[in-house]
Write an enzyme that holds these catalytic residues in place. Structure first.
Site, PDB file in Angstrom:
ATOM      1  N   ASP A 169       0.841  -1.187   0.000  1.00  0.00           N
ATOM      2  CA  ASP A 169       0.000   0.000   0.000  1.00  0.00           C
ATOM      3  C   ASP A 169       0.883   1.247   0.000  1.00  0.00           C
ATOM      4  OD1 ASP A 169      -2.260  -1.603   0.156  1.00  0.00           O
ATOM      5  OD2 ASP A 169      -2.335  -1.516   2.347  1.00  0.00           O
ATOM      6  N   LYS A 170       0.339   2.332  -0.495  1.00  0.00           N
ATOM      7  CA  LYS A 170       1.103   3.578  -0.628  1.00  0.00           C
ATOM      8  C   LYS A 170       1.804   3.980   0.674  1.00  0.00           C
ATOM      9  CE  LYS A 170       0.502   8.492  -1.695  1.00  0.00           C
ATOM     10  NZ  LYS A 170      -0.472   9.541  -2.088  1.00  0.00           N
TER      11      LYS A 170
END
Length: 240
Positions: free
Chosen positions: A57-58
């Protein structure tokens, strides 16, 4: 524009490379097509063509493997699919889980609202996350996670499921930043500050360790240290 930290190459060979991804960087472009460089673009600038094997995830930091050939991409993808890659994470959660060590075995499915989130659902895909308490830190706990499956947002969904969401998780927790004034008695702003800046304002999750076996039987093991923001927060919590 937010200044992103730079990734770093931890290990590489002619057909694979292991990178430590900083928080705030996308692994590959998303639908919003943000202007920031992605991790894949950075890797290709460093070593040439790179195939995506898995993602983070970012706002999750830590270890990501890229293949450098189509053959290695097929091999590593099969390793992930066959659960033959060991993936371990460190995360800061709200509260203290009981028992302090266990296995979260709860199927995960896409949310029916189709908003990009996931949820525990009886008709979801089998999902297993092992966890162990590393250190109790006041209202938070530092946990070690071992992923036995690789579902989207798995650790985040499972932590919410047991009532201990990952700190600063905007999707599955309260999303609130952590301020030093919340954990340090008699905190005062410096003369140069108009308002307090969060000590952590991103998902408190880090892909810490990873291992896999090459086609010739060689075991590859990698470890990525925590980034500065999580290290600073844990250090402050340890002083309580």
């Amino acid at each position: 524009m937010q200044q992103l930290q730079a990734p770093s190459i931890l290990q590489q060979a002619s057909d694979w490379v292991i990178v430590s991804k900083p928080p705030g960087m996308l692994t590959i472009p998303d639908r919003q097509q943000e202007a920031f460089i992605t991790l894949r673009q950075w890797v290709e600038h460093q070593v040439g063509p790179a195939w995506v094997v898995h993602r983070l995830d970012k706002d999750t930091s830590g270890l990501v493997i890229f293949a450098r050939t189509a053959a290695m991409h097929a091999y590593l993808s099969a390793q992930f699919e066959g659960r033959q890659v060991t993936k371990k994470y460190l995360g800061l959660v709200l509260g203290k889980p009981q028992p302090p060590e266990g296995l979260i075995d709860a199927p995960i499915a896409h949310h029916p609202a189709n908003n990009g989130t996931m949820l525990v659902h009886a008709k979801g895909k089998p999902s297993q996350t092992g966890y162990a308490l590393q250190q109790a830190l006041g209202k938070y706990s530092l946990l070690h996670f071992n992923l036995f499956t690789g579902r989207t947002h798995q650790i985040r969904v499972h932590c919410r499921h047991i009532g201990h969401p990952i700190a600063c998780d905007a999707l599955y927790g309260d999303g609130q930043p952590i301020l030093l004034s919340q954990i340090k008695k008699k905190y005062k702003l410096s003369k140069n500050e108009d308002e307090e800046k969060p000590i952590l304002n991103r998902l408190a999750l880090h892909a810490h360790q990873l291992s896999f076996t090459l086609p010739d039987g060689t075991l590859v093991e990698a470890e990525a240290p925590l980034y500065k923001d999580m290290r600073a927060l844990i250090s402050q919590l340890q002083k309580l």
